[in-house]
Design an enzyme around this catalytic site. Sequence first.
Site, PDB file in Angstrom:
ATOM      1  N   HIS A  16       0.809  -1.127  -0.172  1.00  0.00           N
ATOM      2  CA  HIS A  16      -0.103   0.021  -0.155  1.00  0.00           C
ATOM      3  C   HIS A  16       0.733   1.311   0.030  1.00  0.00           C
ATOM      4  O   HIS A  16       1.286   1.709   1.010  1.00  0.00           O
ATOM      5  CB  HIS A  16      -1.056  -0.071   1.345  1.00  0.00           C
ATOM      6  CG  HIS A  16      -1.918   1.118   1.370  1.00  0.00           C
ATOM      7  ND1 HIS A  16      -3.344   0.946   1.543  1.00  0.00           N
ATOM      8  CD2 HIS A  16      -2.062   2.360   0.857  1.00  0.00           C
ATOM      9  CE1 HIS A  16      -3.914   1.874   1.403  1.00  0.00           C
ATOM     10  NE2 HIS A  16      -3.021   2.919   1.131  1.00  0.00           N
ATOM     11  N   HIS A  18       1.130   4.707  -2.340  1.00  0.00           N
ATOM     12  CA  HIS A  18       0.644   5.835  -3.331  1.00  0.00           C
ATOM     13  C   HIS A  18       2.157   6.445  -3.977  1.00  0.00           C
ATOM     14  O   HIS A  18       2.991   7.206  -3.185  1.00  0.00           O
ATOM     15  CB  HIS A  18      -0.386   6.846  -2.779  1.00  0.00           C
ATOM     16  CG  HIS A  18      -1.363   6.348  -1.939  1.00  0.00           C
ATOM     17  ND1 HIS A  18      -2.790   6.240  -2.783  1.00  0.00           N
ATOM     18  CD2 HIS A  18      -1.914   5.829  -0.918  1.00  0.00           C
ATOM     19  CE1 HIS A  18      -3.475   5.775  -2.027  1.00  0.00           C
ATOM     20  NE2 HIS A  18      -3.219   5.519  -0.866  1.00  0.00           N
ATOM     21  N   ASN A  20       2.623   9.116  -5.532  1.00  0.00           N
ATOM     22  CA  ASN A  20       2.996  10.553  -5.241  1.00  0.00           C
ATOM     23  C   ASN A  20       3.070  11.082  -3.924  1.00  0.00           C
ATOM     24  O   ASN A  20       3.458  11.890  -3.258  1.00  0.00           O
ATOM     25  CB  ASN A  20       1.856  11.627  -6.090  1.00  0.00           C
ATOM     26  CG  ASN A  20       2.237  11.625  -7.489  1.00  0.00           C
ATOM     27  OD1 ASN A  20       3.052  12.410  -7.884  1.00  0.00           O
ATOM     28  ND2 ASN A  20       1.395  11.263  -8.267  1.00  0.00           N
ATOM     29  N   HIS A  65       1.860  16.603  -6.673  1.00  0.00           N
ATOM     30  CA  HIS A  65       1.408  16.604  -8.089  1.00  0.00           C
ATOM     31  C   HIS A  65       1.786  17.611  -9.165  1.00  0.00           C
ATOM     32  O   HIS A  65       2.179  17.576 -10.204  1.00  0.00           O
ATOM     33  CB  HIS A  65      -0.243  16.891  -7.979  1.00  0.00           C
ATOM     34  CG  HIS A  65      -0.768  15.344  -7.420  1.00  0.00           C
ATOM     35  ND1 HIS A  65      -1.922  15.650  -6.878  1.00  0.00           N
ATOM     36  CD2 HIS A  65      -0.396  14.241  -7.477  1.00  0.00           C
ATOM     37  CE1 HIS A  65      -2.509  14.329  -6.682  1.00  0.00           C
ATOM     38  NE2 HIS A  65      -1.312  13.351  -6.942  1.00  0.00           N
ATOM     39  N   THR A  97      -1.130   4.431  -7.970  1.00  0.00           N
ATOM     40  CA  THR A  97      -1.184   5.785  -8.488  1.00  0.00           C
ATOM     41  C   THR A  97      -2.636   6.070  -9.366  1.00  0.00           C
ATOM     42  O   THR A  97      -3.042   5.204  -9.831  1.00  0.00           O
ATOM     43  CB  THR A  97      -0.001   6.363  -9.336  1.00  0.00           C
ATOM     44  OG1 THR A  97      -0.138   7.472  -9.332  1.00  0.00           O
ATOM     45  CG2 THR A  97      -0.105   6.044 -10.694  1.00  0.00           C
ATOM     46  N   GLY A 166      -8.406   8.505  -2.405  1.00  0.00           N
ATOM     47  CA  GLY A 166      -9.023   9.735  -2.295  1.00  0.00           C
ATOM     48  C   GLY A 166      -9.609   9.931  -1.100  1.00  0.00           C
ATOM     49  O   GLY A 166      -9.683   9.128  -0.166  1.00  0.00           O
ATOM     50  N   HIS A 191     -10.098   1.354  -0.248  1.00  0.00           N
ATOM     51  CA  HIS A 191      -9.807   2.132   1.004  1.00  0.00           C
ATOM     52  C   HIS A 191     -11.204   2.047   1.545  1.00  0.00           C
ATOM     53  O   HIS A 191     -12.168   2.607   1.255  1.00  0.00           O
ATOM     54  CB  HIS A 191      -9.406   3.748   0.684  1.00  0.00           C
ATOM     55  CG  HIS A 191      -8.068   3.994   0.384  1.00  0.00           C
ATOM     56  ND1 HIS A 191      -7.297   3.155  -0.627  1.00  0.00           N
ATOM     57  CD2 HIS A 191      -6.940   4.511   0.968  1.00  0.00           C
ATOM     58  CE1 HIS A 191      -6.159   3.715  -0.680  1.00  0.00           C
ATOM     59  NE2 HIS A 191      -5.796   4.410   0.374  1.00  0.00           N
ATOM     60  N   GLU A 194     -11.867   4.242   6.349  1.00  0.00           N
ATOM     61  CA  GLU A 194     -10.726   5.296   6.929  1.00  0.00           C
ATOM     62  C   GLU A 194     -11.387   6.310   7.850  1.00  0.00           C
ATOM     63  O   GLU A 194     -10.815   7.073   8.533  1.00  0.00           O
ATOM     64  CB  GLU A 194      -9.979   5.769   5.480  1.00  0.00           C
ATOM     65  CG  GLU A 194      -8.816   6.541   5.908  1.00  0.00           C
ATOM     66  CD  GLU A 194      -8.130   6.858   4.594  1.00  0.00           C
ATOM     67  OE1 GLU A 194      -8.638   6.651   3.418  1.00  0.00           O
ATOM     68  OE2 GLU A 194      -7.053   7.366   4.731  1.00  0.00           O
ATOM     69  N   ASP A 276       2.272   6.896   2.450  1.00  0.00           N
ATOM     70  CA  ASP A 276       2.628   7.909   1.847  1.00  0.00           C
ATOM     71  C   ASP A 276       4.162   8.086   2.442  1.00  0.00           C
ATOM     72  O   ASP A 276       3.949   8.914   3.419  1.00  0.00           O
ATOM     73  CB  ASP A 276       1.738   9.180   1.984  1.00  0.00           C
ATOM     74  CG  ASP A 276       0.233   8.858   1.260  1.00  0.00           C
ATOM     75  OD1 ASP A 276       0.588   8.797  -0.006  1.00  0.00           O
ATOM     76  OD2 ASP A 276      -0.703   8.802   1.878  1.00  0.00           O
TER      77      ASP A 276
END
Length: 335
Positions: A16, A18, A20, A65, A97, A166, A191, A194, A276
């Site tokens: 897991h 991401h 970015n 980004h 991504t 998101g 996801h 959360e 992240d």
Amino acid sequence: MELLEFCQKLPKIELHAHLNGSLSPETLTVLNTPIEDIKTYQLLTKLDCIEDQLNLAFTLFKIAHNATNMIESTYLATKHVIEEFHKDNVIYLELRTTPRAEPQMTKRDYVNTIIKAIREQNLITVKLLLSINRGHCLKESEETLNLILEMHELYPDIIKGVDLSGNPNVGIFSEAMFIKARKSGLKITLHCAEVLNNEEVKQMLEFKPDRIGHGTFIHPTYGGSTENWKLCSDLRIPLECCLTSNVLCNTVQSYKEHHMCEWVENNLPFNINTDDKGVFSTTLTKEYFYAAHHLNLSKESLYNCSCIAIDSSFASEEEKLKLKTYLKEWKDKHL
Ligand code: 6MZ
């Protein structure tokens, strides 16, 4: 061997991450990001519990980004992220991504560039999961899904799954799209929970995704419904745990109170991840260390965690066997 050294040396599986959110300050520097933006990007690590930390995290991704808004920078970013996971002894990486269009890059360019970077490295096994952003409108998400299905036909050995991510406070879970993706042979990770939303969690669990991300508010101790927890534990859907991310986003109070303990106690499948690593200033080594330290996991349990992560990965059976053999050989030498 000291615990931290053990966590570093253990061959690890990251499921897991991401893209970015994984850009380190060093990578952002290579991409010519202004120093002030880099400092802001790491703001969460410096905050003491404020109410809106989760929403703040989502504003920070804009900095990453901006740094990857062209083909060249997307290529470089992907290359750097893979190298950093490799240095952290990650032997298998599932990078996810969201296909993104920018003035100088189409969504197709974006995905092609990441695939190029993955194929041109030979450090570790890397697979790509493509994300649908729950905040996007249905039309845009369907367009993204069509691109994902097309790209999956071209690169079935690299593109392995679809993720729903998101800001969890925005948008909905649109099941029809994921049914379509599953029919095309893609694995699904969502996801899920959360934030507290028992109705949505029920819908998601009934869909039976191959994995779920976070799963914070499923167990009744954290406000989940008994029905959802029963469904989740009966289905034994592997949980992608991201400890530091949850602590810094303030969705769990502390490492010690992390809901992962319910999975440990009930002997349910889970894996440990970074989410992240750039935004949350972490590494997979640190995440294994925090799990061991705060949730009393032994070295043997950490090793088992890596093994179970292989089973839960979207790699082929042949790849899984190779990874398991490698881990077993490591264990015979070090445990
Ligand atoms: C939900 C997250 C996330 O896709 O541009 N993302 N979605 N929960 C999280 N926990 C904190 N962390 C990251 O990477 C950044 C994007 O991943 C999703 C968000 O949509 C974010 O914009 P990519 O590579």
